[in-house]
Motif scaffolding. Structure first.
Motif, short mmCIF file in Angstrom:
data_model
loop_
_atom_site.label_atom_id
_atom_site.label_comp_id
_atom_site.label_asym_id
_atom_site.label_seq_id
_atom_site.Cartn_x
_atom_site.Cartn_y
_atom_site.Cartn_z
N SER A 89 29.70 36.42 34.55
CA SER A 89 28.48 36.61 35.33
C SER A 89 28.21 35.43 36.25
CB SER A 89 27.28 36.82 34.38
OG SER A 89 27.12 35.67 33.56
N ASP A 90 29.05 34.40 36.21
CA ASP A 90 28.90 33.22 37.06
C ASP A 90 29.40 33.57 38.46
OD1 ASP A 90 28.70 30.82 38.28
OD2 ASP A 90 29.83 29.69 36.75
N HIS A 91 28.45 33.84 39.35
CA HIS A 91 28.83 34.29 40.70
C HIS A 91 29.20 33.14 41.61
CE1 HIS A 91 26.27 38.18 40.00
NE2 HIS A 91 27.39 38.14 39.28
N ASP A 130 31.21 43.48 40.24
CA ASP A 130 30.63 42.52 41.19
C ASP A 130 31.63 41.42 41.53
OD1 ASP A 130 28.36 43.97 41.18
OD2 ASP A 130 27.24 42.67 39.78
N ALA A 131 32.45 41.06 40.58
CA ALA A 131 33.46 40.02 40.85
C ALA A 131 34.35 40.40 42.01
CB ALA A 131 34.29 39.75 39.60
N LEU A 132 34.64 41.71 42.13
CA LEU A 132 35.48 42.16 43.25
C LEU A 132 34.73 42.03 44.57
CD1 LEU A 132 37.10 45.35 41.65
CD2 LEU A 132 38.16 43.11 42.00
N ASP A 133 33.45 42.33 44.51
CA ASP A 133 32.67 42.24 45.75
C ASP A 133 32.45 40.78 46.15
OD1 ASP A 133 32.54 44.98 45.73
OD2 ASP A 133 30.62 45.03 44.63
N LEU A 134 32.26 39.89 45.14
CA LEU A 134 31.99 38.50 45.47
C LEU A 134 33.23 37.78 46.01
CD1 LEU A 134 29.78 37.57 42.39
CD2 LEU A 134 29.00 37.81 44.76
N ALA A 139 43.20 36.93 44.94
CA ALA A 139 44.25 37.68 44.24
C ALA A 139 44.12 37.52 42.74
CB ALA A 139 45.63 37.22 44.70
N SER A 140 43.73 36.32 42.28
CA SER A 140 43.64 36.09 40.83
C SER A 140 42.52 36.91 40.21
CB SER A 140 43.43 34.61 40.55
OG SER A 140 42.27 34.13 41.21
N VAL A 141 41.36 37.01 40.93
CA VAL A 141 40.25 37.82 40.41
C VAL A 141 40.67 39.28 40.34
CG1 VAL A 141 37.93 38.63 40.89
CG2 VAL A 141 38.47 36.21 41.18
N ALA A 142 41.28 39.77 41.41
CA ALA A 142 41.70 41.18 41.43
C ALA A 142 42.69 41.45 40.31
CB ALA A 142 42.32 41.51 42.79
N LEU A 143 43.61 40.52 40.09
CA LEU A 143 44.62 40.74 39.04
C LEU A 143 43.98 40.81 37.66
CD1 LEU A 143 47.60 40.93 38.20
CD2 LEU A 143 47.66 38.42 38.17
#
Length: 1966
Positions: A89-91, A130-134, A139-143
C-alpha cells in the motif's frame, strides 16, 4: 542488504525458527526484505527455507482441533498481514511494493491458506491493481503483480476476487514480446485462472463454461509452445512456461496438440542438458520437474478401475446428475483422445523426440518429486510392449533401479508412491532376459529382488502388480543360483507365493507355480523345502500342493507344477512322500499317470469333461517322475508299492507310450520310460553289439521309403516362422534325420556322434537298443549320392559335396564349402565328411593322385591332435581355423592341396578353465609315447605336468588318447614327415611340458628364483642351450636405456615371480604356435600340386561363435571372423540375391534382414577407428605397462559409443554380435594384442644349437628396426580379409550347423537355444528369400551357350544359328523344351529358373543330345577327307594365278575397314580404281612445295608417310571459328601442320608427336572433318578438313600400332583449349550441293553412301565355268554355279552371345622361315569336323570382384574371364572381354595360370616392307547409334584368322588383272544377309565349346592417362605374337600403307591370302 550479512542473518533466523514466539518484528521484516528480487538466488532460496520452517513451527505449536477453525492459519495471517499490506500500500516506494508482492508470492508457495486469507482482506486486490496504475512503466512491478495473480488464481477463494481488468491486462502482457519474463508470468497466471475456471465448471456441471475454458486452454497452449521454441535462452521465463504447459497438458485436446508437434517436443527436451550433470539449483529442478510432468501427462493412460472403484465412480456421476445436471444417469462418454490406442501413439511420439534422454538425466537428480514422477512415466511408457526394448537400450532399468534404491532403505518398508516404479521394473524384467535388463553381474539382479518382493507383499498391490512381480521373480530365479537363493531367503515371500498358488485367478496361480518350479530348480534351500528334507512328513504337505497343481485345467500351471514334481522326486525322500500320499488317498500315482495318458480317470472326475490332448511336455515330466519313483534305490515297500502301481495303471500307461499308441515321442521321453519298466521288471538294459549295427543299416535303407519326418526342404513349410522351423528340425532330429535343406543351403543339427536311442515294441519284456552310429556315413550311403542331384536323395552333407564337385567339373568354376555355426555344432565333422566324399568320387588311378587323397584325409587326425582340445561345450573343439583348398586337374582328379591356418588359440597351452583340456597331442604324447621317447625326453604321465593337469581333466569320455596317438603317428607318415622331423616335433612338445613345471619362489628382496634348477637344466638339454642362460632369461630381463636416440646403459632387471611366470608362459606359447604353423607349412609342401591346377574346391572349417563367462581377446578375434563369415553369407544369399532381383526387374516380394556390416566395421575399421584400431593405439601409447595400456584402451572405447552395437561398461565392453550380446573383459587384452616376445627370449632361441628350433623362429624381429611389428589384431584382420577374398573367388555352398544343447547329450533338445541359433543364423529370412526367389540364374549368353542345342530354332548340326539377341534366344530355348512359363522369368541380363528340377531336366536333355550327334559326326568325318583333297587342288591352282594382285587390294581395303559400318562414304572413296598414294604433296620427292615442307618441318632423312592440303579450324576473338588452309605432313614420329603467308611463306605452325594422340574423332555422316584428340595442352586439339581422311586415319593407325582409338558419332568432341571442351554438331542437309559447310560449331552435309558400302567392283568379265566337286558319295549333285539343284540352304551360323568373333579365337602360330602360307577352306555341305580348340595367345585374367565401368572402362562381373591387351603403370589395364575392349583396375584381376600346350606348327609370315613393323590393329570406335544398330561393326584382325569360301562366284580384283584361265578372282564373297538385315558367316567349328561369339564392339577411350603404344610382348615359351601388319611397296612410291587383315563376311569382303595360308597350314599339320 549485503549478501554475506544476509546469509549470516538468515542462518541465525533458521536456528531461531524452532522457537516461533521468539521472532522479533525486526527479524520478521528482515525476512520479508530477503525476498527482494535483487537478492542473489542462494539468499532467496535460504529465505524460502526460513519461511517454511517458521510456518511449520507455527503449525506444530497450534495444532488444529476437530470441529474448530485452523488456529495456525489465523496466527500466520496476523503475523504477515501487516508486513505485506504495509508494503504493497506504499504508493511512494516502488521497491517496497516489489518486495511486498514478492514475499506475498512466496507465502502462497509455503502456506497458501494464510496467503489466501490475506488476499481476501478488503483493499488488498485494489492495492495490487493500484500498483500497476502508479508505476505503469515499471517492469519489476508488473512482473510481481503477474506472479501474485498467478499464485492466487490457483485457489478458488481468490479467483473470485480477481477483477476482469486484471484478466485483460494479463492477456495483453502475454502477447507482448519485449519482456519475456513478464510474458511468461502473465501466461502462467492465465493458465492457472483458466484451469481453475474449468475445474469450477466441472464441479458445477456447467458444460458451456467448460467448453469455453477448453478453447482458452488451446490458445494458451499455442502461446506457450511458441515461447518454448522462441525463448529457449531465458531460463527464468522458461520455468514459468513449462509450468503452464504442465498445467494445460492434463487436457486431452492439449495433449493431442503437444504430442503431434515434434518440433516443439524436441526443443522442449533439449532444455535438459544431456552430457554434463544437471545443476541442482531450484530453477533447474523446477524446469526438469515441469518437463517430467508434461511427459507424464502425455503418456498417462486412463485409470484402470477395479469393479468396486468403477461402481463408486458411477454413484458419484449419479449424484451429480441428481444435483441438477442436465445429463442422464448413463455413464459419461469417454474422450476418444484418452483411449489406449491414442495414448500409445502419444508415447511413441514422445520417445521419438528424445524423452528417454530426459528420463535418463532426471534419474540422477536428488529430488523425491522427480523420482516419483519418473516411476509413473516409466510405467506408462512400458505399458506398450514395443517401447520396452527402447527403454532398455536407453538404460531405463538402471534409472529405475537408481530411483528405487535412492528412495528406500533396507530397514523401512517401501512407500506406496514407489509402487509404479517397481511395477515398471517388473515389466522390463518380464520382457527380456535378466542379463539384458541388469547386465552381466549378479549385483544389480540381487538388488532388484527386494523391491520386487515388496511389490508382491505390499498390502495395496493389486492383482496385476502381484502377477507382474511373480513373473519378474520367476525370470530372475532362472538366471542364477544366487538369485534363486536370495528370493528364497526373502522374509515372508515364500509363504505369500504358496498362498497365491491357491488363488482363484488363473494367471496368479500359474505365475506362483512357475516361481516355485524355478526356485526348486535353482536353489538348494527350496529343493530341500519341497523334497530334499529328510523329514518325510514336512515334505508331504508341499508335494500335495504340487500334485494338486499338476492336475489343474490350466496347461502352463500343470507344466510348471509337474516340472517341479519331476525335479524333487529325484531324491528318495520325495518319492517316499509321494508314495505315502498315494496310500492316503490313492490319487498321487493316478495324477502322474494322467500326465502321460490324459485318458486316465480319477474317482471324482466329471464324466462330461472333454478329453485333453496328449502334451509332449507333460508326458516327459510324467515319465521322469515315474522313472524316479520306480527306481529300486527308493527302497519302497515292494508289495504295497506293486499293488498301488497296478491300481493306478502305471505299467499300462508306460506300455502304451512305448508302443506308440499315445503318439510319436523323441528318445528323451521313451528312454526313461523303457528304463523305468526295465527297473520294474528287475532287468538292466545294455547296448547290444554286432546285430544292432546291421539293424541300424537296415533302418537307413528303409528310411528312403518310410514316411518322412517333417519336411526335408524347409522352403516347403506351410507357415514360415522361427517356431515352425524349430518344430521341423526337432521332428527330424528326433528320428535321426539331422540334415535339412533350405534350397541349396544345408542345415545340420549335431546328433553328438549318433548316440541316439531306439525303443522297440514293449510287450512283456522291454529292451532298449543303443546305436553307436547313425549309419549315414558308410561307403554304401556314399555311393547313393554319387552323380545324383540333391532332389533325388535325402538331405546330406554328401549331397553338398557332390554338388560342389559336379559344378566344378561342369561349369569349370572354383567351389568352396562354408561351414558355420557355434562351437560344438559339428563343423569339423562336416568338413571331414566332405573330404571323405571327394576322395571317394574324384577318381584317378595314378599313384600321385591316390597319394594326395591319402594326405588330404591324413590332415584330419594330425591337425585335430595339434589344433583341437576339449572345452566346456565341445570335446573336440577346433581351437584354430583352417581353409583347405583341394586342387583338381581338368579331369576332376585331385593333384594337390593347400591349408591356410587362422588364429591358433595358443593361450590354451599355458592355461585352461576347470574341466577343460590342453591340446589333444599333449595327452596323447604323455600317455602313449614309446619307451625310447620317454627315456629321451624324460617323459612322465600327464598328471606330472602343470600345463595339462591343472584343469583336473585328464580323461574324456569317448576319447581314447592312446589310439589317437597311433593315428597321429600314422598321419605324420602319410604326410611324409621323416623320423627326424617327428622326433624334433616331440622334443618341442617335451620342452613345453617341462617349461610348465618351472616354479618360481619369492626371495626376501621380492625377486624370483627358480625352485628346482634341475628342471631348467633338462629344458636346456632339450632345446640345446646353456642351462645358466635359461635360468637367467627366466628370472631377469635385459633393459637398455637410450639417450637422444643413442644407445645408453644396459641393465639386468630381476623379475618378480609373477613377471617370471608370464615370461615362461610366453616362451611356451611362442614355441607351440610356431611349431603348429611349421606343421601346416610342412603339410602344404607335401601336398603341393603335382601338375597344373584347373579348379579348386575349398573347405572352410573354422572356430565357431563363442560366448563364455570370461570373454577376452581370443573370443573377440574368433567372433570377429564369424561376423565376417556371416557377412559373406548375407552378401551372397540375402543381400546380393535381393539386389539382383531388383536389378534384373524380377517380380517377387522383398525380404527384410539384418546386415551385420555395422558390427564388422565396429571391430575392423580404421576411420572411424574400430576396436582393433583402438587396441593398437593403446598398445602404442602405453606399450611398457600392460595395466596402463588397458586403461588407455578403456578410455578409447568411449569413442565407439556412437555405434548402436557397442556399449562401454568400465573395465568391460559389450558388443552386440549377430549371434548374441557378448561382454568382453579388457584386462590383459592389450598384452594379448601385442603378442611379442621380449628380446631376451629371442636371444635364448638364437643361441640354441637345435636347427629345428632355429627354423621355428626364423622370422625373429630386427631389434634395430623402429617399425611397429604387426599386432595380433592386425594379423587376424589381414587373415580374415584374405579368407574373404579366397571365398569370394569361388562359388559357395553353405552348411549351417546347429547345436541342440550345451550338454553334448544325444537326447536333449534345447528349444530356447535352438530358437536363438535359428534367429541369428537368419534361417527364416533365408527361407523367405529362397521361396520368393529362383533356384538358378545365369546370363542369357551363358544359358544360350549351354543349352542352345536343345532347340531347333537356335541350333543346326551343333552350330548356333539364332538370328536374334541372346535374350530372345534363351526364351525360345525354354519354350521349345516345353518348360512351363511360371517356371522361369527373363530379367534384364539373366534368365531365372524357379525350381532345380527344371535345370536338372535341361542338363539331362543336353547330355542326350551329344549321344545322338555322335553317329552323324562319324559319317561327316569320313566324307570330309574325300572332299578335302579336291578342295586343296583347286586352291593351289587359284593361288598361283592371284597372289600378286592381292597385295594391292589389301592396302586399299584396310582403309575401308577402318570406317566400315560406322560412317557414310563419299562416292569418290569407293571407286574401284581409287588408290592410296600417301604422299600427295611429294614431300619425299623433288617438288618445290614438298621440298619447302621438308625443310620447314625439319624432316631430314625421315620419310613422309602421308602429306596433303587440309583446312584447319581457327578460333577468332568474339567471332565464330572458320576453316583456314594448311599443309599436313605425317611421318613415323609426328604430325606436322604448316601454314603459308605472304610475308613469311611456309612456316611450321605445330608439331604433334604421335604418342600424344589419344584418338581420332569423326562424325557418322559423309563429311571430311576429323579431330586429333591429344594430351591436354594450351593449343587444344586440331580440327582438320581433309578429303583423304580415310587414308590419313589408316596411316596414323598403322604408324601407332593401333594405339589410337577411332571415335565415330553424331558429333565431334575436342579440347578447344586446355580444360575447355567443345563440340561440333553434324547436320544432314540435302541443300548442300558439294562437300560440306561449317558454321558456328555445326557442319551441314548431304547424305552419302551407306556406311556398309564397299569399293565398287570393276566391270565383270565373262565368268569361267566352275566344275562341281563330286568326290564323295554323300555330296549332292551340282556346284557353286548350279544353285537350282541344291537343297534348302543351311541356316546361317551366328557367333554365340558373349563370345568373340570366330576369327578372334584362332590362335596365331609362331613365324618360321621358308614355309609357304597355306589358307584354310570351309565347305558349306557337309560341315568339316571341329578343329581343335585354340586358346588366345594373350594372358587370361579372372575378375576377383564386380566392377561397374564408366565411359572408356569395361564392366566386369565376378569371375569374368578377360584377355589382357595392355598393362599400364598407373594401375589400369586394357583388357578384352567378349570382343569388347576397355580399361579395368589391375587389382580387380587375378591371373589364370596358362595350361600346358604343344607348340603349333610354324609358318612364314607374309612379306614385310621397309617401314617399321607394326602390331595387329584393333580399331576403337564409339558405340554405334541406335539408328544404325542393325549394321555390324567390323574389327580389324590378323590375316591368319580368315577363311575362304571356294563356292563364291569369281570377281575381278582390279581392271586388267584377271587370271589367265579366264576366270575371275574369287577373293571376295557377298555377305549372307539374315532376316533381320545383319550379315553373318559360317564359323569354322561345329562344337559349342569352340563356337565363337560376336565381333568385338569398338573400344572406348582410356580414362587416363594416355597409354603407351600397343605391341606384342613375347615371353618364355609362349608362341610368337601375331605377326606385324605387313606392308608392300606401292608402284611409283617409296612407302605404301601396311597390309591389313580383311574383315569377315558382314563387310562383303574376305582375305583370300589368309584363307590360302590357313588351308596350307592345315594340310601341313595333317
Amino acid at each position: 542488504m549485503n549478501a554475506q550479512n544476509g546469509d549470516l542473518s538468515l542462518d541465525f533466523l533458521m536456528r531461531k525458527s524452532q522457537d516461533v514466539a521468539a521472532f522479533l518484528p525486526d527479524e520478521l521484516s528482515y525476512l520479508v526484505e530477503a525476498f527482494a528480487p535483487s537478492q542473489p538466488e542462494p539468499s532467496r532460496s535460504k529465505a524460502y527455507l526460513v519461511l517454511s520452517a517458521f510456518c511449520q513451527g507455527t503449525r506444530s505449536q497450534n495444532p488444529q482441533e476437530s470441529g474448530s477453525t485452523n488456529t495456525a492459519t489465523e496466527t500466520l495471517e496476523k503475523v504477515f498481514q501487516h508486513l505485506i499490506i504495509s508494503r504493497i500500500s506504499d504508493h511512494q516506494e516502488q521497491d517496497a511494493i516489489v518486495i511486498g508482492l514478492s514475499f506475498f508470492s512466496a507465502l502462497f508457495h509455503v502456506n497458501w491458506q494464510s496467503a489466501s486469507c490475506i488476499f481476501a482482506q478488503d483493499g488488498v486486490v485494489e492495492y495490487v491493481t493500484d500498483a500497476l496504475d502508479l508505476f505503469p512503466s515499471s517492469a519489476s512491478v508488473a512482473l510481481e503483480v503477474a506472479r501474485i495473480i498467478g499464485q492466487a488464481s490457483g485457489h478458488k477463494a481468490c479467483r473470485t476476487l480477481i477483477p476482469e481488468e486484471i484478466v485483460t491486462w494479463l492477456g495483453n502482457k502475454s502477447r507482448q514480446a519485449t519482456d519475456k519474463n513478464l510474458r511468461a508470468a502473465a501466461a502462467i497466471a492465465l493458465v492457472k485462472l483458466s484451469r481453475g475456471v474449468a475445474t469450477d465448471a466441472s464441479e458445477g456441471a456447467d458444460a458451456s463454461q467448460a467448453t469455453q475454458s477448453t478453447s482458452k486452454d488451446m490458445e494458451l497452449a499455442n502461446l506457450l509452445k511458441g515461447m518454448v521454441i522462441g525463448d529457449k535462452d531465458s531460463l527464468s521465463s522458461l520455468n514459468d512456461v513449462v509450468e503452464g504447459l504442465a498445467y494445460l497438458s492434463v487436457d486431452p485436446d492439449v495433449k493431442h496438440a503437444l504430442a503431434n508437434d515434434p518440433k516443439f517436443l524436441q526443443q522442449l527436451f533439449t532444455l535438459v542438458p544431456r552430457r554434463k550433470p544437471l545443476p541442482t539449483s531450484t530453477s533447474n529442478s523446477s524446469l526438469l520437474f515441469g518437463i517430467l510432468l508434461i511427459i507424464s501427462n502425455l503418456c498417462a493412460y486412463r485409470p484402470r478401475l477395479s469393479q468396486e472403484d468403477a461402481q463408486v465412480a458411477k454413484l458419484k456421476r449419479m449424484a451429480k446428475a441428481g444435483n441438477g445436471s442436465n445429463r442422464t444417469m448413463s455413464e459419461e462418454p469417454l474422450n476418444a483422445l484418452e483411449d489406449d490406442v491414442t495414448v500409445r501413439s502419444r508415447c511413441r511420439q514422445a520417445l521419438a523426440s528424445g524423452a528417454l534422454d530426459v528420463l535418463s538425466v532426471a534419474s540422477g537428480v536428488e529430488s523425491q518429486g522427480i523420482r516419483l514422477a519418473l516411476g509413473k512415466i516409466y510405467l506408462s511408457i512400458v505399458e506398450d510392449k514395443d517401447n520396452r526394448g527402447k527403454v532398455l537400450q536407453s538404460g531405463g532399468a538402471r534409472s529405475l533401479s537408481r530411483v528405487i534404491q535412492s528412495s528406500t532403505s533396507s530397514s523401512t518398508p517401501i512407500d506406496t508412491s514407489l509402487l509404479p516404479a517397481i511395477q515398471a521394473l517388473a515389466k522390463l524384467t518380464i520382457t527380456s532376459s535378466p542379463l539384458q535388463v541388469f547386465g552381466p553381474g549378479d549385483g544389480a539382479m540381487l538388488d532388484a529382488i527386494r523391491p520386487l518382493s515388496q511389490l508382491l507383499l505390499h498390502l495395496s498391490s493389486n492383482l496385476l502388480q502381484q502377477f507382474e512381480a511373480l513373473m519378474a521373480l520367476t525370470n530372475l530365479a532362472s538366471q542364477s543360483t544366487g538369485c534363486a537363493d536370495r528370493i528364497y531367503s526373502t522374509p515372508h515371500l515364500l509363504n505369500k507365493v504358496e498362498l497365491l498358488m491357491l488363488e482363484e485367478h488363473t494367471l496368479i496361480r500359474r505365475a506362483a507355480t512357475e516361481l516355485i518350479c524355478n526356485l526348486i530348480g535353482g536353489s538348494e534351500k527350496a529343493f530341500s523345502r519341497y523334497g530334499g528334507s529328510p523329514d518325510v512328513h514336512a515334505t508331504k504337505s508341499k508335494l500335495q500342493v504340487l500334485l494338486a497343481m499338476s492336475d489343474m485345467d490350466d496347461l502352463p500351471t500343470r507344466l510348471a507344477a509337474s516340472g517341479a514334481l519331476a525335479t524333487v522326486t529325484s531324491v528318495s525322500t520325495a518319492c517316499q512322500a509321494v508314495f505315502e500320499l498315494q496310500l492316503d488317498r490313492h490319487r498321487a500315482f493316478s495324477i502322474i499317470a494322467r500326465l502321460i495318458d490324459p485318458s486316465v480317470t480319477l474317482e471324482d472326475d466329471d464324466p462330461d469333461d472333454d478329453e485333453v490332448a496328449v502334451n509332449p511336455g507333460l508326458v516327459h515330466r510324467g515319465v521322469v517322475c515315474l522313472h524316479h519313483i520306480l527306481d529300486p534305490q527308493c527302497a519302497l515297500p515292494r508289495i504295497s508299492f506293486a499293488e498301488e502301481v497296478e491300481k493306478a495303471g502305471l505299467m499300462n500307461v508306460m506300455t502304451r507310450l512305448l508302443k506308440g499308441e499315445l503318439g510319436s515321442f523323441d528318445t528323451a521321453v521313451t528312454t526313461p520310460a523303457a528304463e523305468a519298466i526295465s527297473k520294474k521288471a528287475g532287468k538292466k538294459t545294455a547296448p547290444k553289439s554286432a546285430g544292432v549295427t546291421k539293424v541300424a543299416k537296415a533302418d537307413w535303407k528303409e528310411g528312403f521309403k518310410k514316411k518322412q519326418a517333417g519336411v526335408s526342404d524347409m522352403t516347403l513349410l506351410t507357415t514360415i516362422d522361427e517356431n515352425n522351423i524349430n518344430t521341423n528340425l526337432q521332428k527330424r532330429w528326433t528320428v535321426g534325420e539331422i540334415y535339412t535343406y533350405i534350397g541349396g543351403v544345408l542345415i545340420s543339427v549335431n546328433p553328438f556322434k549318433g548316440e541316439a536311442l531306439c525303443v522297440q515294441n514293449v510287450l512283456s519284456n522291454v529292451g532298449v537298443k543303443y546305436l553307436s552310429d547313425l549309419g549315414i556315413y558308410t561307403d554304401e550311403t556314399l555311393q547313393k549320392y554319387k552323380g545324383k542331384n540333391r532332389l533325388e536323395v535325402p538331405p546330406h552333407v554328401f549331397s553338398i559335396a557332390e554338388s560342389a564337385y559336379y559344378n566344378m567339373n561342369a561349369y569349370h568354376e572354383n567351389q568352396c564349402v562354408i561351414i558355420s555355426g557355434e562351437s560344438g555344432a559339428g563343423k569339423t565333422e562336416a568338413a571331414k565328411r566332405i573330404m571323405q566324399y571327394i576322395a571317394a568320387v574324384s577318381g584317378g588311378e595314378d599313384s600321385s593322385i591316390q597319394e594326395i587323397k591319402e594326405m588330404v584325409l591324413a590332415t584330419n587326425p594330425l591337425l585335430e591332435s595339434f589344433g583341437c582340445a576339449k572345452t566346456l561345450r565341445n570335446n573336440n573343439s577346433s581351437r584354430h581355423g583352417k581353409y583347405l583348398e583341394i586342387m583338381f586337374n581338368t579331369h576332376g582328379e585331385p593333384i594337390g592341396a593347400q591349408i591356410t591356418n587362422y588364429l591358433l588359440e595358443k593361450g590354451r597351452v599355458v592355461g585352461q578353465l576347470e574341466n577343460e583340456r590342453n591340446f589333444h597331442i599333449f595327452y596323447q604324447f604323455t600317455k602313449a609315447a614309446s619307451d625310447e621317447q620317454r627315456e629321451q625326453f624324460g617323459l612322465q604321465g600327464p598328471d606330472a605336468y602343470e600345463y595339462i593337469s591343472r584343469s583336473n581333466c585328464l580323461e574324456v569320455q569317448g576319447i581314447d588318447d592312446s589310439n589317437d596317438y597311433a593315428d597321429t603317428l600314422n598321419a605324420m607318415g602319410v604326410i611324409g614327415l621323416s623320423n627326424q622331423e617327428q622326433n624334433e616335433i616331440f622334443r618341442m612338445l617335451a620342452a613345453i611340458l617341462w617349461l610348465g613345471n618351472v616354479r618360481f619362489e619369492e626371495m626376501d628382496d621380492g625377486n624370483s628364483a627358480i625352485s628346482d634348477t634341475g628342471i631348467t637344466d633338462f629344458i636346456a638339454y632339450l632345446i640345446e642351450v646353456d642351462s645358466a642362460m635359461v635360468q637367467k632369461v627366466l628370472t631377469s630381463r635385459v633393459v637398455e636405456t637410450q639417450r637422444g636416440g643413442r644407445r645408453g646403459s644396459v641393465y639386468d632387471v630381476p623379475l618378480n615371480p609373477a613377471q617370471a611366470t608370464a615370461g615362461r608362459d610366453a616362451l611356451a606359447k611362442a614355441i607351440y604356435n610356431n611349431l603348429f604353423e611349421w606343421i601346416v607349412s610342412r603339410i602344404n609342401v607335401s601336398m603341393k600340386a603335382r601338375s597344373a591346377s584347373a579348379q579348386v574346391i575349398g573347405i572352410l572349417d573354422i572356430f565357431g561363435f563363442e560366448i563364455f563367462e570370461d570373454n577376452s581377446f581370443e573370443q573377440l578375434c574368433i567372433n570377429y571372423v564369424n561376423e565376417k563369415l556371416q557377412q559373406i553369407f548375407i552378401e551372397l544369399t540375402l543381400k546380393t540375391e535381393q539386389e539382383e532381383y531388383v536389378r534384373e526387374q524380377i517380380k517377387w516380394n522383398p525380404i527384410k534382414y539384418f546386415n551385420n556390416k555395422i558390427v564388422c566395421d565396429l571391430i575392423e575399421e580404421r576411420k572411424p577407428p574400430g576396436i582393433f584400431a583402438a587396441l593398437n593405439d593403446a598398445c602404442a601409447t602405453a606399450h611398457a605397462d600392460p595395466a596402463a595400456a588397458d586403461n588407455s584402451f578403456v578410455q578409447r572405447t568411449a569413442m565407439l559409443s556412437s555405434n548402436a552395437h557397442f556399449e562401454a561398461r568400465g573395465s568391460q565392453f559389450l558388443v552386440r554380435h549377430y549371434a548374441g550380446d557378448v561382454m568382453y573383459n579388457i584386462a590383459g587384452m592389450t598384452d594379448k594384442n601385442k603378442d611379442a616376445l621380449v628380446k631376451d627370449l629371442f636371444d635364448l632361441v638364437g643361441s640354441s644349437g637345435n636347427q629345428f628350433l632355429q627354423t621355428l623362429f626364423s622370422d625373429r624381429p630386427d631389434p634395430s628396426s623402429k617399425k611397429r611389428p604387426p599386432t595380433a589384431g592386425d594379423r587376424i584382420k589381414a587373415s580374415a580379409g584374405a579368407l574373404v577374398d579366397n571365398l569370394m573367388k569361388a562359388q559357395p555352398s553353405y552348411i549351417r550347423t546347429i547345436k541342440p544343447n550345451q550338454n553334448r547329450s544325444p537326447i536333449e533338445y534345447d528349444t530356447k537355444a535352438i530358437l536363438h541359433q535359428i534367429k541369428y543364423l537368419g534361417l527364416q529370412e533365408n527361407i523367405r528369400v529362397r521361396r520368393a526367389g529362383f533356384a538358378y540364374r545365369n546370363t542369357f549368353e551363358k544359358m544360350v551357350e549351354r543349352f542352345y542345342l536343345l532347340s531347333p530354332s537356335t541350333s543346326y548340326a551343333g552350330e548356333y544359328t539364332w538370328q536374334g539377341d541372346a535374350k530372345s534366344g534363351c526364351e525360345q530355348i525354354l519354350k521349345d523344351t516345353g518348360i512351363a512359363k511360371d517356371e522361369w522369368q527373363m530379367g534384364v541380363t539373366k534368365a531365372f529358373i524357379k525350381n532345380p528340377e527344371t535345370l536338372f531336366a535341361l542338363e539331362t536333355m543336353r547330355d542326350r543330345y551329344w549321344h545322338n550327334m555322335a553317329a552323324r559326326i562319324q559319317r561327316a568325318w569320313r566324307n570330309y577327307w574325300r572332299y578335302k583333297n579336291e578342295c586343296a587342288r583347286r586352291i593351289q591352282r587359284f593361288w598361283k594365278n592371284n597372289k600378286e594382285a592381292l597385295e594391292y587390294a589389301k592396302v586399299r581395303d584396310y582403309g575401308h575397314r577402318v570406317l566400315a559400318g560406322r560412317k557414310e562414304r563419299r562416292r569418290y572413296s569407293l571407286l574401284s580404281y581409287r588408290r592410296f598414294l600417301g604422299d600427295y604433296l611429294d614431300v619425299n620427292g623433288q617438288n618445290i612445295v614438298g621440298s619447302d615442307l621438308r625443310s620447314v618441318c625439319g624432316l631430314g632423312t625421315e620419310q613422309a608417310i602421308f602429306s596433303s592440303r587440309v583446312q584447319i579450324l581457327v578460333s577468332r576473338w568474339l567471332k565464330s571459328s572458320k576453316p583456314s588452309p594448311r599443309f599436313l605432313v605425317v611421318t613415323a614420329k609426328a604430325v606436322y601442320i604448316a601454314a603459308t603467308s605472304e610475308k613469311d611463306g611456309i612456316s611450321l605452325e605445330r608439331k604433334i608427336p604421335l604418342v600424344t594422340i589419344k584418338s581420332i574423332s569423326m562424325s557418322n555422316l559423309r563429311d571430311d572433318w576429323l579431330a586429333l584428340n591429344c594430351n591436354a595442352s594450351e593449343e587444344g586439339d586440331p580440327i582438320l578438313h581433309c578429303y583423304f581422311k580415310t587414308e590419313l586415319t589408316a596411316s596414323l593407325l598403322t604408324l601407332t600400332q593401333a594405339s589410337i582409338s577411332v571415335l565415330i558419332g553424331p558429333s565431334i568432341e575436342y579440347a578447344k583449349k586446355k580444360d575447355k571442351k567443345a563440340q561440333i554438331q553434324f547436320v544432314r542437309d540435302e541443300t548442300i550441293a558439294k562437300d560440306d559447310v561449317y558454321k558456328s560449331h555445326s557442319v551441314h552435309v548431304p547424305s552419302g553412301e551407306p556406311s556398309s558400302s564397299t569399293s565398287r567392283p570393276a566391270a565383270r568379265r565373262k565368268p569361267g565355268i566352275v566344275r562341281p566337286i563330286t568326290q564323295g558319295k554323300l555330296l549332292r549333285a551340282g556346284g557353286p554355279s548350279d544353285k537350282g539343284k541344291t537343297s534348302r540352304p543351311k541356316p546361317a551360323t551366328q557367333p554365340l552371345p558373349g563370345k568373340s568373333a570366330q576369327f578372334a579365337a584362332v590362335r596365331p602360330t609362331p613365324v618360321a622361315p621358308k614355309s609357304a602360307p597355306a589358307p584354310s577352306t570351309h565347305i558349306s555341305v557337309p560341315p568339316p569336323p571341329p578343329p581343335p580348340h585354340k586358346e588366345p595367345e594373350a594372358e587370361l585374367y579372372k575378375a576377383k570382384f564386380a566392377f561397374e565401368g564408366q565411359e572408356g572402362e569395361i564392366s566386369l562381373k565376378k569371375d569374368d574371364t578377360v584377355e589382357l591387351v595392355e598393362k599400364d603403370e598407373n594401375g589400369w589395364w586394357l583388357v578384352r572381354k567378349d570382343g569388347q575392349e576397355g580399361w579395368a583396375p589391375n587389382n580387380y584381376l587375378e591371373l589364370i595360370p596358362p595350361k600346358p600346350k604343344a607348340a603349333p606348327a610354324a609358318r612364314s609370315p607374309p612379306p614385310r616392307p621397309p617401314p617399321p613393323p607394326s602390331a595387329p590393329l584393333a580399331v576403337a570406335a564409339t558405340p554405334i547409334p541406335a539408328s544404325s544398330a542393325s549394321k555390324p561393326t567390323v574389327s580389324i584382325v590378323s590375316v591368319k584368322s580368315l577363311t575362304a569360301d571356294a563356292s563364291a562366284k569369281p570377281v575381278a580384283v582390279f581392271p586388267g588383272l584377271a587370271p589367265s584361265n579366264g576366270s575371275a578372282v574369287p577373293w571376295k564373297k557377298s555377305a549372307v544377309v539374315s532376316a533381320n538385315g545383319s550379315s553373318s558367316s559360317t564359323p569354322a567349328s561345329s562344337r559349342p565349346s569352340s563356337s565363337l561369339g560376336v565381333k568385338p564392339p569398338p573400344v572406348a577411350p582410356k580414362p587416363k592417362p594416355v597409354p603407351p603404344p600397343v605391341a606384342s610382348k613375347p615371353s618364355g615359351s609362349k608362341p610368337s605374337p601375331k605377326p606385324p601388319i605387313p606392308t608392300a611397296p606401292r608402284p611409283g612410291a617409296g612407302v605404301a600403307p601396311p597390309k591389313v587383315s580383311k574383315p569377315s563376311a558382314p563387310a562383303g569382303q574376305m582375305d583370300l591370302a589368309a584363307a590360302l595360308a590357313k588351308r596350307a597350314q592345315k594340310i601341313a599339320d595333317e
